[in-house]
Design a protein around this motif. Structure first.
Motif, PDB file in Angstrom:
ATOM      1  N   ASN A 158       0.833  -1.206   0.000  1.00  0.00           N
ATOM      2  CA  ASN A 158       0.000   0.000   0.000  1.00  0.00           C
ATOM      3  C   ASN A 158       0.869   1.258   0.000  1.00  0.00           C
ATOM      4  O   ASN A 158       0.624   2.211   0.753  1.00  0.00           O
ATOM      5  CB  ASN A 158      -0.936   0.005   1.212  1.00  0.00           C
ATOM      6  CG  ASN A 158      -2.077   0.999   1.061  1.00  0.00           C
ATOM      7  OD1 ASN A 158      -2.488   1.317  -0.068  1.00  0.00           O
ATOM      8  ND2 ASN A 158      -2.574   1.526   2.170  1.00  0.00           N
ATOM      9  N   ALA A 159       1.896   1.242  -0.850  1.00  0.00           N
ATOM     10  CA  ALA A 159       2.841   2.347  -0.924  1.00  0.00           C
ATOM     11  C   ALA A 159       2.575   3.174  -2.174  1.00  0.00           C
ATOM     12  O   ALA A 159       2.635   2.660  -3.296  1.00  0.00           O
ATOM     13  CB  ALA A 159       4.274   1.827  -0.941  1.00  0.00           C
ATOM     14  N   GLY A 160       2.290   4.458  -1.982  1.00  0.00           N
ATOM     15  CA  GLY A 160       2.164   5.353  -3.121  1.00  0.00           C
ATOM     16  C   GLY A 160       3.505   5.695  -3.715  1.00  0.00           C
ATOM     17  O   GLY A 160       3.605   6.082  -4.876  1.00  0.00           O
ATOM     18  N   VAL A 161       4.565   5.551  -2.893  1.00  0.00           N
ATOM     19  CA  VAL A 161       5.938   5.804  -3.343  1.00  0.00           C
ATOM     20  C   VAL A 161       6.801   4.618  -2.932  1.00  0.00           C
ATOM     21  O   VAL A 161       6.854   4.260  -1.753  1.00  0.00           O
ATOM     22  CB  VAL A 161       6.506   7.098  -2.725  1.00  0.00           C
ATOM     23  CG1 VAL A 161       7.956   7.296  -3.165  1.00  0.00           C
ATOM     24  CG2 VAL A 161       5.665   8.305  -3.106  1.00  0.00           C
ATOM     25  N   LEU A 162       7.463   4.010  -3.895  1.00  0.00           N
ATOM     26  CA  LEU A 162       8.397   2.908  -3.645  1.00  0.00           C
ATOM     27  C   LEU A 162       9.751   3.302  -4.216  1.00  0.00           C
ATOM     28  O   LEU A 162       9.853   3.681  -5.384  1.00  0.00           O
ATOM     29  CB  LEU A 162       7.913   1.621  -4.317  1.00  0.00           C
ATOM     30  CG  LEU A 162       8.909   0.456  -4.344  1.00  0.00           C
ATOM     31  CD1 LEU A 162       9.148  -0.086  -2.936  1.00  0.00           C
ATOM     32  CD2 LEU A 162       8.418  -0.670  -5.261  1.00  0.00           C
ATOM     33  N   SER A 163      10.785   3.216  -3.381  1.00  0.00           N
ATOM     34  CA  SER A 163      12.129   3.560  -3.847  1.00  0.00           C
ATOM     35  C   SER A 163      13.093   2.445  -3.492  1.00  0.00           C
ATOM     36  O   SER A 163      13.029   1.888  -2.396  1.00  0.00           O
ATOM     37  CB  SER A 163      12.592   4.879  -3.218  1.00  0.00           C
ATOM     38  OG  SER A 163      13.843   5.264  -3.740  1.00  0.00           O
ATOM     39  N   TYR A 164      13.981   2.147  -4.419  1.00  0.00           N
ATOM     40  CA  TYR A 164      15.000   1.120  -4.212  1.00  0.00           C
ATOM     41  C   TYR A 164      16.378   1.777  -4.121  1.00  0.00           C
ATOM     42  O   TYR A 164      16.689   2.711  -4.858  1.00  0.00           O
ATOM     43  CB  TYR A 164      15.039   0.147  -5.389  1.00  0.00           C
ATOM     44  CG  TYR A 164      13.875  -0.802  -5.507  1.00  0.00           C
ATOM     45  CD1 TYR A 164      13.107  -1.158  -4.405  1.00  0.00           C
ATOM     46  CD2 TYR A 164      13.553  -1.369  -6.742  1.00  0.00           C
ATOM     47  CE1 TYR A 164      12.041  -2.039  -4.529  1.00  0.00           C
ATOM     48  CE2 TYR A 164      12.490  -2.266  -6.872  1.00  0.00           C
ATOM     49  CZ  TYR A 164      11.739  -2.579  -5.763  1.00  0.00           C
ATOM     50  OH  TYR A 164      10.701  -3.467  -5.887  1.00  0.00           O
ATOM     51  N   SER A 165      17.201   1.252  -3.242  1.00  0.00           N
ATOM     52  CA  SER A 165      18.618   1.575  -3.238  1.00  0.00           C
ATOM     53  C   SER A 165      19.323   0.475  -4.021  1.00  0.00           C
ATOM     54  O   SER A 165      19.352  -0.685  -3.579  1.00  0.00           O
ATOM     55  CB  SER A 165      19.159   1.642  -1.808  1.00  0.00           C
ATOM     56  OG  SER A 165      20.537   1.925  -1.802  1.00  0.00           O
TER      57      SER A 165
END
Length: 342
Positions: free
Chosen positions: A116-123
């Motif tokens: 339920n993430a509107g923003v997903l970021s990967y390192s």
């Protein structure tokens, strides 16, 4: 259309081809480029072969950014231009120096929906070459791991926020809620600022280390690495000079303690060896060495790179100071041939 992938590119001829190849390869009969998703490259005033390389890939749309107005960074302007053209329900902003694993795009959308993430970021997994990159990068990324623990960043109850612009997946409705890149138009670290907005506006933020999803080679040479970290370090760590002081202490402890121990072994009183200053200093040094490598191991770099990281401690201190001086005293930073106010 499920997804729009946006790649801002400025003089990226040495890496853009590999990036686009890995992205275009994600297309298949169930997830077809041009039908289910689109790929936009924004040529941000490149003077090399960046545009020609992008145009050589079938299915890739090459855009020119809007005129760069005062108060905007080039990257924010490029991303915002493409976002206005995007048709996908999800927007993925990814850098030209990334290489994506097979199936990464669809898995990322599923992961964001699952959490339920509107923003997903990967390192991404960091690829490095040369002695100084291999020694310095674990030091920087271990500090990042301590300053921005992914489990805390992903916790909606905590205010701490972070994101990595090398892979930033945003749901269209969330992007609109955040105000898009126009809301962070003058920020050097627009990715981190978008993450803070995501936390404040409660659109759902998820952040994690993702070697399984993509890799990147951030810097191709020593000068680019120095310019990049000079731009970023003071913005990433609010206590830049304090951090530099702690790393200076590391240098003295890692080098000074063995030298003092050697001095006492050679010139001290040795009647009861286990209680002499030399042995006590050795034990303190070993404890400090264990603590140091325990911290650097959080960087997710190979063991050999972590082992040689003490060599780059003086360089890390210098970069911390340079970054503080440029951002705090000169109030300007340089990046890719442009100068921005800090």
């Amino acid at each position: 259309m499920e997804l729009t992938v946006i790649v801002p590119a400025r003089n990226e001829e040495d890496c853009l081809g590999a990036c686009l190849e890995s992205l275009v390869a994600q297309s298949n009969e169930f997830f077809a480029l041009g039908r289910d998703w689109e790929l936009l490259v924004v040529d941000d005033g490149s003077t090399d072969r960046t545009r020609a390389i992008a145009a050589s890939f079938s299915g890739v749309t090459v855009l020119d950014p809007a005129k760069l107005e005062s108060g905007w960074t080039g990257k924010a302007n490029a991303c915002w231009t493409a976002a206005q053209r995007a048709r996908g329900q999800w927007l993925l902003f990814t850098d030209a120096d990334t290489v994506h694993e097979a199936g990464n795009l669809r898995r990322a959308m599923h992961e964001a929906e699952k959490h339920n993430a509107g923003v997903l970021s990967y390192s991404p997994k960091q690829l490095v070459s040369g002695l100084w990159q291999r020694a310095l990068m674990p030091l920087v990324f271990s500090e990042l791991a301590l300053a921005y623990p992914p489990e805390k960043v992903s916790n909606p109850e905590l205010r701490i926020a972070a994101a990595n612009g090398q892979f930033l997946l945003v749901k269209r409705e969330a992007y609109r809620t955040l105000g898009g890149h126009a809301a962070v138009k003058g920020e050097i670290l627009e990715d981190v600022e978008l993450a803070f907005l995501a936390k404040r506006r409660k659109v759902g933020l998820r952040f994690r280390y993702a070697a399984d999803a993509l890799s990147t080679r951030m810097y191709r040479n020593m000068s680019a690495m120095i310019e990049g970290w000079t731009k970023n370090l003071a913005l990433l760590f609010g206590n830049c000079l304090i951090l530099a002081a702690w790393r200076i202490l590391d240098i003295f402890l890692l080098i000074g303690l063995p030298l003092l121990a050697w001095h006492y072994w050679n010139y001290g009183v040795q009647q009861v060896p286990w209680f002499t200053a030399g042995w006590l200093l050795t034990l303190v040094w070993l404890r400090n060495l264990w603590r140091f490598y325990g911290r650097v191991a959080k960087s997710n770099f190979p063991t050999v790179d972590c082992l040689i990281s003490p060599l780059a401690l003086p360089l890390f201190v210098v970069l911390l100071y340079r970054s503080w001086f440029q951002n705090t005293v000169l109030h300007r930073v340089n990046w890719k041939g442009r100068t921005y106010p800090a």
